[in-house]
Design a protein around this motif. Sequence first.
Motif, mmCIF file in Angstrom:
data_model
loop_
_atom_site.group_PDB
_atom_site.id
_atom_site.type_symbol
_atom_site.label_atom_id
_atom_site.label_comp_id
_atom_site.label_asym_id
_atom_site.label_seq_id
_atom_site.Cartn_x
_atom_site.Cartn_y
_atom_site.Cartn_z
ATOM 1 N N SER A 90 25.818 32.795 42.136
ATOM 2 C CA SER A 90 24.834 33.871 42.260
ATOM 3 C C SER A 90 23.748 33.800 41.186
ATOM 4 C CB SER A 90 25.527 35.230 42.229
ATOM 5 O OG SER A 90 26.298 35.329 41.060
ATOM 6 N N ARG A 131 36.056 27.061 39.112
ATOM 7 C CA ARG A 131 35.990 27.544 40.487
ATOM 8 C C ARG A 131 35.147 26.668 41.391
ATOM 9 N NH1 ARG A 131 34.874 33.807 40.525
ATOM 10 N NH2 ARG A 131 34.596 34.055 38.307
ATOM 11 N N GLU A 155 30.161 39.556 33.270
ATOM 12 C CA GLU A 155 29.931 39.835 34.682
ATOM 13 C C GLU A 155 30.601 41.126 35.150
ATOM 14 O OE1 GLU A 155 31.931 38.703 37.803
ATOM 15 O OE2 GLU A 155 30.304 39.852 38.718
ATOM 16 N N ILE A 188 33.754 31.613 51.171
ATOM 17 C CA ILE A 188 33.516 32.942 50.624
ATOM 18 C C ILE A 188 33.302 32.850 49.112
ATOM 19 C CG2 ILE A 188 34.805 34.140 52.436
ATOM 20 C CD1 ILE A 188 37.070 34.489 50.414
ATOM 21 N N GLN A 198 28.801 44.431 36.659
ATOM 22 C CA GLN A 198 29.110 44.897 38.008
ATOM 23 C C GLN A 198 29.402 46.395 38.030
ATOM 24 O OE1 GLN A 198 32.910 43.679 39.647
ATOM 25 N NE2 GLN A 198 31.914 43.206 41.592
ATOM 26 N N ARG A 223 40.771 45.303 37.105
ATOM 27 C CA ARG A 223 39.716 44.343 37.440
ATOM 28 C C ARG A 223 40.187 42.964 36.992
ATOM 29 N NH1 ARG A 223 36.003 40.507 38.059
ATOM 30 N NH2 ARG A 223 33.910 41.250 38.490
ATOM 31 N N ARG A 263 33.567 51.156 46.384
ATOM 32 C CA ARG A 263 32.344 50.370 46.407
ATOM 33 C C ARG A 263 31.148 51.191 46.865
ATOM 34 N NH1 ARG A 263 34.033 44.251 47.167
ATOM 35 N NH2 ARG A 263 36.193 44.640 47.642
ATOM 36 N N LYS A 295 30.410 31.863 47.634
ATOM 37 C CA LYS A 295 28.985 31.793 47.285
ATOM 38 C C LYS A 295 28.675 32.493 45.967
ATOM 39 C CE LYS A 295 27.140 32.268 52.028
ATOM 40 N NZ LYS A 295 28.304 32.400 52.748
ATOM 41 N N ASN A 296 29.423 33.545 45.679
ATOM 42 C CA ASN A 296 29.094 34.342 44.504
ATOM 43 C C ASN A 296 29.189 33.560 43.207
ATOM 44 O OD1 ASN A 296 31.904 34.809 45.598
ATOM 45 N ND2 ASN A 296 32.174 35.234 43.444
ATOM 46 N N THR A 327 39.215 50.917 48.239
ATOM 47 C CA THR A 327 38.158 50.031 47.755
ATOM 48 C C THR A 327 36.851 50.281 48.488
ATOM 49 O OG1 THR A 327 39.093 48.360 49.191
ATOM 50 C CG2 THR A 327 39.520 48.134 46.860
ATOM 51 N N ALA A 328 36.949 50.588 49.773
ATOM 52 C CA ALA A 328 35.708 50.853 50.506
ATOM 53 C C ALA A 328 34.981 52.033 49.886
ATOM 54 C CB ALA A 328 36.026 51.133 51.971
ATOM 55 N N ARG A 386 29.695 51.431 41.978
ATOM 56 C CA ARG A 386 31.109 51.699 41.730
ATOM 57 C C ARG A 386 31.393 52.854 40.796
ATOM 58 N NH1 ARG A 386 34.225 46.054 42.223
ATOM 59 N NH2 ARG A 386 32.920 45.210 43.877
ATOM 60 N N SER A 433 39.356 33.048 47.526
ATOM 61 C CA SER A 433 38.895 33.313 46.191
ATOM 62 C C SER A 433 39.964 34.070 45.432
ATOM 63 C CB SER A 433 37.601 34.123 46.259
ATOM 64 O OG SER A 433 37.173 34.420 44.980
ATOM 65 N N ALA A 444 42.728 49.552 51.376
ATOM 66 C CA ALA A 444 41.447 49.168 51.966
ATOM 67 C C ALA A 444 40.475 50.340 51.944
ATOM 68 C CB ALA A 444 41.665 48.680 53.393
ATOM 69 N N ASN A 445 40.988 51.524 52.251
ATOM 70 C CA ASN A 445 40.139 52.706 52.225
ATOM 71 C C ASN A 445 39.664 53.011 50.815
ATOM 72 O OD1 ASN A 445 40.836 52.781 54.858
ATOM 73 N ND2 ASN A 445 42.140 54.586 54.711
#
Lengths: 505, 336, 339
Positions: free
Chosen positions: A133, A164, A418, A127, A422, A410, A399, A129-130, A395-396, A431, A50, A392-393
């Motif tokens: 949504s 997409r 959207e 990946i 979000q 973004r 979120r 699916k969104n 964004t975790a 967020r 994606s 990674a930390n």
Amino acid sequence: MTKTRQGLIGGAFGALAVLGLTQPLAAQDDKLLMVTSTFPMTSPTPYAESNAQMYSVWCQTYGCLGRYNYAAKEYQGILVENWEVVDPTTWRFKLREDLVRHDGGPGPTTADVLHSYDRVLNDPASIQKNIFSEVETIRAVDDYTFEIVTKKPLASLLSYIFDRFIITSAELAEANENPDEDAAFGWGPYKLASYMLDQEIALEKNDDFPGISADAPDTAVFRQIREAEQRVTALMNGEVQIARLIPPQLVSRLEGNDAISLAQSPSIEPMFLAFNPKFEPWTDKRVRQAAAHSINKDLIIDRFLMGLADKMDGPLGEQQICYTGPLDFVIDYNPEKARALLAEAGYENGGPKVEFMTASGRYISDRQVSEIVTQMMTEVGFEVDLQVPEYANLTAAMRAGELPMYYLGRGLFLDPSEPLSQYLETDVTQRIGYSSPELDALLQQERQTLDFDERCKIVRQAAELIAEEVPMFFMWSHRLVHGVSKGIEWDASADGEIWLSDVKM
Amino acid sequence: MLHLITTRLLGAIPVLLLVTMAIFGLLRLAPGDAAELLLPDDATEEQIAETREAWGLDRPIWAQYGQFIGNLARFDLGESYRYRAPVFELIGERLPATLELSFYALVMAIVIAVPLGMIAALNKGKIIDAIVSVISISGVSAPSFWVGILLVLFFSGYLNLFPSSGRLPYGVSVPSVTGFVTFDALIAGSFDTFLQALKYLALPALTLTLAMIGIISRITRAAVIDAGQEEHVFTAVAKGMKRGTIVRRHLMPNAAIPIVTIIGLELGALISGSIIVEVVFSWPGIGTLLFQAISVRDMPLTTGAVASYTILFIALNLLIDIFYVLIDPRLRGHKA
Amino acid sequence: MTLSSDTRPADGTIAGQNAAPVLSARNLSLYIREGRNRIRIVSDVSFEIAAGEFFALVGESGSGKTMIARSIMRLLPASMLEIEGDLEFCGKSLTSLPENRMRALRGGAISMIFQEPMTSLDPLMPVGRQIEETLELHSDLNRRQRAERIETLLTDVRFAEPAKVAAMFPHELSGGMRQRAMIAMALANNPQLLIADEPTTALDVTIQREVMEIIQRLRRKYGLSVLFISHDLSLVHQYAERVGVLYGGVLMEAGPERDVIGRSAHPYTQALLNCAPGRRVAGERRRGIGGTVPSPRDWAPGCRFRDRCERADAACANSEIPVKDLSPEWRAKCLRPTE
């Protein structure tokens, strides 16, 4: 040389060529375009990724419903020829009938659309699916017509699915166990010729695609080059003809070069500061505004980003849908006002202590910009603790709603609906932890307003509210700079991707 | 010898277990998980939760570990979250590239550093010794990624002698026999492709080589000096042998032992350095795979890649031990 | 004062006594170089070794005896060891010999065996091959002939299975066996002079005897001169024909064994002999020599031994101690040698 020897040598060479042991010599008029890749390809399955590049590649090979033409500022169909809103929750699409599959098979049909819908939702590798949504279902009307039914009236449906929703062949999926690897045939203007995961994607022009230009490259190769330095070097060496995403500090190296021209395009990835009202001192709107007033965006853009950014006052910039002009409420650079607001909020003798998180290397000069922002905020009285966790930390934690203040971008921010939902709509995500019944109402209303102009009025209202409340302080969107060899004509678009049919060689 | 090999191979098993356990633990403990990192920016929380469930990321840590060990026992390294392909396959495809790069880097390092160290030792105290010292120290001090980028800027950008990244130019390929593009090109008889492959190898291999030259030449120098002070060298002189012959026949074989030891130690540095170099030069080896895998917390792939490196390291050390036994008769186990 | 077992030829003569000396050292001084400086470690030593003669050079550690041994064949480069004075081999000067001619001598006409058999042989090469190396350098035997010669040599040093030993590596042999192999290697090219630098110091007493017997036997068989460096006086007494006593780089006493060891004139020699275990009178404690050997840096004018000497007086601190001839063959460097 005697005739026999010539014959022997020629025969030997011919034999070698047949055995594929010599290098393939490109035909005289074969137009080969080498470009740098912006995202590595990790799978031949079109539903497994994606990101903007892979959507663009699959749209050009398998084909998707259509694309957004940034130059013309309109959606244009690739596999569909027209569409209409039949009722508030039903959109009807009509497929083109003049397309032939790359292996000679039939053009796309509704069966393929339904098959693809199933794959997006149920393929274990998917990946994406969104994108559905907000979609209730897709149903067939006839072989070339289908309808997409949304759960609620949704004005921005196209931004979710248009470029997409990749259509793959139901027939080939039935006949092959691994259609993505063994039968990668679609209906797009280019064919997937070969690929090396993470390294290279090669596309070949589909000469049978209606209206394909003779000037477009015959073969296009996307080469993965991770380091910006390397991309610049590869361009100057002639190893690639288009080097994308050149960071501002390397632009000067290409400026004096006669063989290279620089293509600039705006982007659709706004950069913003987030102030989470669930944490002190950001509960107080005055403190948020004070922080915003302390920042001199023009200075950063001119001196640090070398002018390669488009300032934004709110969520609507020139690239976004519904942009009609600057907002009424603007938080300008005003350190006096910032100090006054802080004093009003009770911080006359030294501002509040705040923690500020940023990424490093994920966005253009992200860490450096954060350092400048820290400096600017400190000058009006804040005490800023700048932290640079691993992406990674970061964004975790973001979120999970654990970050009081952060600087982030973004992407895919073409239609603000959207993303704003979000980040700012109550209970959608954690967020920013901002909640305003007024904003919620506006966002819900705009989503359901199918009339474009009406909808945009509501979006503007939401934008004004956000600009004043400033839980998110929009800074700018970077201008993307790409290096292009002379002899190649490419109009860089805001998503930074290359629509090969539009390239002239 | 057989005994040596068997003990080593058996000893490798607990090492691998420990390493994989450690990776598993570290990745699970680190914040952020693969589901969040791999799904797009606009994925909903439900979708993230669904994916997490599909990958088993939501189960308690001991349950996950149990499954991991169970799979491992069946030699099943799992499927990469990012590539959605079996880890075993992914690594198998990339391994030859890493091996080829390491091979050339090591060979170049030995070919350059050992003679340099020898020259320095045999001319101890003179200017040439000092020059070699300076070269060695720079090699040891400079970080590999910086050197790599400098090399690219100079040799590729400025002089246009070498390409800046990748393994082969577009459209060129060779039938795969050994997995080493250079050897395969020669086997296929395509000298042109062989040269091209060497060109692409040059800068990344050189980056790794420079990092190793420093320490290898210093140790060589010390080893040769030490060997030169051993008594049997006097005996050789007393027999009337010429200096060159003594160096060749008596000094170097004895100095080889500490030199080979240090090369064995440097292999660790070679392997870890190659990760960075592969990323910088977009070299399609395990290094790039690992780098990407870690950033998205791709547990199966990270574990698989680290396990591969571990095995590689153990295998190389085993080779070195076998080499010792071959050159040093004292290790062969019979006494008068 | 007789010691146990006396193995010299009964008639007291020494083979070839009246021929030209095989080795002669005159006013030999040795300097160790340290960068720009040099330190004198051996001062003005003079001695001669006749053809077929067994000459022992004794002294404590640090007396300079090993350095003298290494200086004869110039085993150390001039940048490390400087040689002043005369060294002659069969009448030809060694000090002025160019390097390639010296190499021809080494292992050929002059050869050497060393103290530590453990480390004096290359551990990575079979013993036979190491012997072959010296044969390759100094003879023109072909391969088969060399192999035969190696077998002969190894038999000479009393190996029962010479072919087997030739294929073995040094670590597979015991200390005594290694030393015997070294001797075989040293004698491969029929040298005229064998320099033995403490060859038995690292060996057991029983093996020592074995090795010395072999040296002695081969010496008589081939008419070999031996320069034997040692600090073991009992061995020297048993096997040496003439002895030189070295202290602090100075030759204190030199002469026939029966004079130097048997009667001894110099106080240092006497003190050394008193230390020897065999000399102890029952009931008396063994006496060491008080004090320590002065380091070369501390050498002062006058007799080097005076600080530890029982008979020293103020005159001993004068600059030059004369060499007194006690007989045509026996001399001592002392103001008060005893007869």
